[in-house]
Design an enzyme around this catalytic site. Structure first.
Site, short mmCIF file in Angstrom:
data_model
loop_
_atom_site.label_atom_id
_atom_site.label_comp_id
_atom_site.label_asym_id
_atom_site.label_seq_id
_atom_site.Cartn_x
_atom_site.Cartn_y
_atom_site.Cartn_z
N GLN B 134 38.62 44.57 40.43
CA GLN B 134 39.44 45.77 40.63
C GLN B 134 40.80 45.58 39.99
O GLN B 134 41.54 44.66 40.35
CB GLN B 134 39.60 45.99 42.15
CG GLN B 134 40.52 47.12 42.55
CD GLN B 134 40.90 47.02 44.02
OE1 GLN B 134 40.92 45.94 44.59
NE2 GLN B 134 41.21 48.14 44.63
N GLY B 135 41.16 46.44 39.04
CA GLY B 135 42.46 46.35 38.38
C GLY B 135 43.41 47.41 38.92
O GLY B 135 43.53 48.51 38.36
N SER B 137 46.72 46.38 41.31
CA SER B 137 48.09 45.87 41.42
C SER B 137 48.60 45.34 40.09
O SER B 137 47.83 44.88 39.24
CB SER B 137 48.14 44.73 42.44
OG SER B 137 47.86 45.20 43.72
N SER B 169 40.75 39.65 42.05
CA SER B 169 39.70 38.77 42.57
C SER B 169 38.43 38.91 41.75
O SER B 169 38.06 40.02 41.36
CB SER B 169 39.41 39.11 44.03
OG SER B 169 40.50 38.75 44.83
N GLU B 254 37.56 50.60 50.73
CA GLU B 254 38.02 49.23 50.85
C GLU B 254 38.52 48.95 52.26
O GLU B 254 38.36 47.85 52.80
CB GLU B 254 39.15 48.96 49.84
CG GLU B 254 39.72 47.55 49.94
CD GLU B 254 40.71 47.21 48.82
OE1 GLU B 254 41.18 48.14 48.15
OE2 GLU B 254 40.99 46.01 48.65
N GLU B 394 52.03 46.79 56.78
CA GLU B 394 53.15 47.73 56.90
C GLU B 394 52.77 49.07 56.27
O GLU B 394 53.08 50.14 56.81
CB GLU B 394 54.40 47.14 56.23
CG GLU B 394 54.99 45.93 56.97
CD GLU B 394 54.10 44.69 56.95
OE1 GLU B 394 53.39 44.45 55.95
OE2 GLU B 394 54.10 43.95 57.96
#
Lengths: 375, 411
Positions: B134-135, B137, B169, B254, B394
């Protein structure tokens, strides 16, 4: 035995919960409740038993006080999950009445076999009740009851008797020669003295009840077993009351912080306010899931009922403390005043938090089940 | 009859029986190598091969992708993935290696991809033959995900991609990547688009994958650099400028709050890996000396152990309640708590294990005297991956406060 996936919470239970919510909202919305019970703020005021007896009579006519009485004894025999649904709404309304005490007595009497039938029939006839089994030390172990019986006469002083001033009957646990006996006592009988406590909670009353050589109906020779058998239901219903009350505290506080502005922003914009309110929601959801699991175990998997009810009441007690402190804190200055309705729930919840055992007590009991040998 | 079997539909009951029968004969034996605690820390080809074989076998048997239509390689069943998951967890199978593919890429491609693309990609995703990553961040885009700067410039039917992704990952094993990038620099949200990109075939030709080392010393995540990578427009999901909406589908799944149930295998409860539930901490407490007795006799630790047990039970029962309509409020109220609670409870439990272990909690994987082979400190450190990834705790509290409770937005 196994539990149904849906907790056994069926259509009938859903209808009961909805109609209870409507009944309380229509008949005693929070402003009316405040006018009723918070008329006198004087901290030195004398204890008083304040409630709408007419509304209680309507609840009796709706059959709510006999919901848990087994059908064999003339009651409605509803499962505990359905009763818990109604009690959640009772807590949401912080409604003053002897329903919890009457239900608690019902579960004890139902564990007494045939000898409990006469008393259960009185409950079906509209009589309300309160449990008398706690001493001045405040122990929640039923075996610590301060009452004794000799020559068939009941003596001693029970403390922290809930809604004693509203109850028609008292269900008293007493030491006797053969162990523990249960008595069904008319609250107005000769020799029964009800001394109301001056308590913080405005939505309940509480009393010390002194029995002086009272002759009463013996409903069980094996009272301790019956009381202990009923305890999981008692803890579960109190947890339901607290979950309902906490949801009121949450929604009311969320509404306030979404409208009240400081620094040109609604308070709820600030994460120091927003995040703890999310945590209140999470704890409510944990408590609700645990209490319906406990209720369903009571109905379908009785060997797990005590374990799961300890979990529910432990979670509910911690929730009640947290939701109460946050509701007052985030209402700011107005939350510290008598005129803001949050104090009604704050006080009821702080009372419920310790009734029938606080969080630490229930966790200690649970640990004795799950980690027995190590203690 | 088991708890979970009580209210199965006839189709589910039959499928559950089938799963039980198959698993009785096909649950893999002990792995040839030490496995990590989750798929996100797979470091070696040997670990990957063992886990890929297992996923392929489970897919061929119909236990993966059960609820997806047959046309895209699924099982065409209704609400059966949940059944397969329960039975795989009960059978203590190993976990699936293609977690990003199953949990994020599959639902996103399914809901937003063109039919031909679904048919091309999903079967090999379900079987685990194609690993996905997964691209999302970037160095400058963490919690504020919509500020991604990786840019695709149009060139006829092609796009030319330049940029830098981090915390990726499984990129070191991945054939494919789901990629959120910018196609318009003048709009923050509406300037985003979403692609699936073949990266393994482009290694050294526009794509560079470099490992990042985690707090635990493990690898498993990477940084991925795009240097003039050309991709075909047919790899775009949904419309140009709709990347943010597509990303929401990914994130919802997710976080365990999506429509489609993610295929989930034994994971932490498998025989070969380490049990990290409160029950395991109770065992540790019984076996850890403290004073004259054991740690399980310490009143303060007993209280904390029960807090952990109660929170785990509550989470389990909230999953159950989330399917009981009359006991729900806002429809997203429980689903949106899943990720936050799973990660925070895991953190609380593993932190408690270290306190229970006392000085022995200092011993790590390579120490023969370490309780549970040093897995507790590893587990505790790894939970910070969970409370930070996929939207920090958060950010989760912002989402819950705003979307469920309706409080004003904190941005």
């Amino acid at each position: 035995m196994s539990q149904p996936n849906d907790f056994g919470f069926g259509e009938e239970a859903a209808l009961l919960k909805d109609s209870a919510r409507k009944f309380f909202a229509d008949n005693l919305p929070v402003d009316a409740l405040h006018r009723l019970v918070a008329d006198n703020p004087d901290p030195d005021r004398a204890p008083a038993v304040i409630w709408r007896e007419d509304l209680w009579q309507q609840m009796v006519e709706l059959g709510w006080s006999m919901l848990a009485v087994p059908e064999a004894a003339g009651g409605l025999g509803m499962p505990l999950v359905a009763v818990a649904g109604l009690v959640e709404e009772l807590g949401r309304a912080a409604f003053p009445c002897p329903l919890l005490g009457t239900l608690n007595a019902t579960y004890v009497l139902a564990a007494c076999g045939d000898s409990g039938l006469a008393a259960l029939e009185e409950i079906c006839g509209g009589r309300s009740a309160a449990l008398a089994l706690t001493g001045a030390s405040g122990s929640w172990q039923a075996a610590d009851t301060p009452l004794t019986v000799s020559g068939g006469r009941l003596s001693g002083t029970a403390s922290y008797v809930q809604d004693a001033g509203k109850a028609d009957r008292l269900l008293a646990l007493a030491h006797c020669d053969s162990g523990f006996a249960l008595y069904w006592v008319d609250a107005k009988a000769d020799g029964v003295a009800i001394d109301s406590d001056a308590i913080v909670d405005l939505t309940r009353d509480q009393a010390r009840v002194t029995f002086s050589d009272v002759e009463a109906l013996r409903v069980s020779d094996n009272g301790l077993v019956a009381v202990n058998q009923a305890m999981p239901a008692i803890w579960t219903l109190l947890a339901a009351d607290m979950a309902g009350a906490a949801e009121w505290q949450l929604q009311t506080t969320v509404e306030y912080v979404s409208t009240r502005k400081q620094f040109e922003r609604p308070l709820g914009f600030f994460q120091a306010v927003k995040h703890p309110l999310v945590d209140v929601m999470i704890r409510i959801d944990e408590t609700r899931s645990l209490l319906y699991n406990a209720a369903c175990a009571w109905d379908h998997e009785p060997e797990k009922a005590a374990q799961y009810a300890h979990m529910a009441k432990a979670s509910a007690s911690d929730l009640a403390g947290y939701a109460s402190s946050r509701s007052v804190q985030y209402h700011g200055g107005i939350g510290f005043t008598w005129e803001c309705f949050v104090h009604l729930y704050f006080k009821r919840q702080k009372h419920s938090q310790v009734l029938f055992g606080d969080g630490a007590w229930h966790r200690a009991q649970l640990a004795d089940i799950l980690l027995p040998a190590a203690a | 009859m088991s708890d979970s079997a009580h209210r199965d539909s006839p189709e589910q009951a039959e499928f559950r029986q089938y799963c039980q029968d198959w698993l009785a004969n096909n649950t893999p034996g002990e792995p040839p190598v030490r496995l990590p605690q989750s798929a996100l820390e797979i470091m070696t080809e040997a670990q990957l091969a063992y886990l890929q074989d297992w996923q392929k076998a489970a897919y061929d048997a119909g236990l993966v992708g059960c609820d997806y239509p047959v046309e895209v390689g699924g099982g065409g069943r209704k609400d059966c993935q949940r059944i397969a998951n329960q039975e795989m967890i009960r059978a203590r199978t190993p976990f699936f290696p293609n977690v990003i593919g199953l949990g994020m890429a599959a639902p996103t491609v399914f809901y937003h991809g063109q039919d031909a693309l679904k048919q091309q990609l999903l079967p090999r995703l379900f079987s685990g033959e194609d690993i996905w990553c997964q691209g999302f961040s970037e160095p400058g885009a963490g919690s504020d995900l919509a500020s991604v700067q990786t840019f695709a410039e149009r060139k006829g039917d092609k796009w030319v991609i330049n940029g830098h992704k981090v915390w990726t990952s499984l990129a070191h094993f991945a054939e494919w990547m789901i990629l959120l990038l910018r196609t318009d620099k003048s709009h923050k949200y509406d300037g985003l688009s979403y692609f699936v990109v073949p990266i393994r075939s482009a290694l050294g030709k526009g794509v560079t994958v470099r490992p990042l080392i985690k707090i635990t010393g493990e690898t498993g995540f990477n940084e991925v650099i795009f240097d003039n990578l050309e991709v075909d427009d047919s790899f775009r999901l949904d419309e140009l400028g709709k990347g943010w909406q597509v990303a929401m589908t990914t994130l919802l799944h997710e976080r365990g709050a999506g429509e489609l149930q993610t295929p989930r295998s034994g994971g932490m409860t498998s025989r070969s890996t380490h049990e990290t539930k409160a029950a395991a901490v109770m065992d540790l407490a019984r076996n850890t000396p403290r004073g004259e007795g054991c740690a399980a006799a310490d009143p303060l630790l007993r209280d904390r152990l029960m807090q952990a047990v109660i929170r785990e039970k509550a989470f389990e029962q909230s999953q159950r309640r989330s399917r009981v309509q009359p006991l729900l409020d806002h429809p997203m109220r429980l689903p949106l708590q899943n990720k936050l609670l799973a990660s925070e409870i895991a953190q609380e439990v593993s932190e408690l294990a270290l306190d229970v272990a006392g000085p022995a909690g200092s011993l790590y994987l390579a120490d023969a005297n370490a309780p549970a082979g040093g897995q507790w400190p590893l587990a505790y450190m790894n939970t910070f991956g969970m409370t930070i990834a996929a939207g920090t705790s958060e950010v989760q509290r912002n989402i819950l406060g705003e979307r469920v409770l309706g409080m004003p937005k904190s941005k």
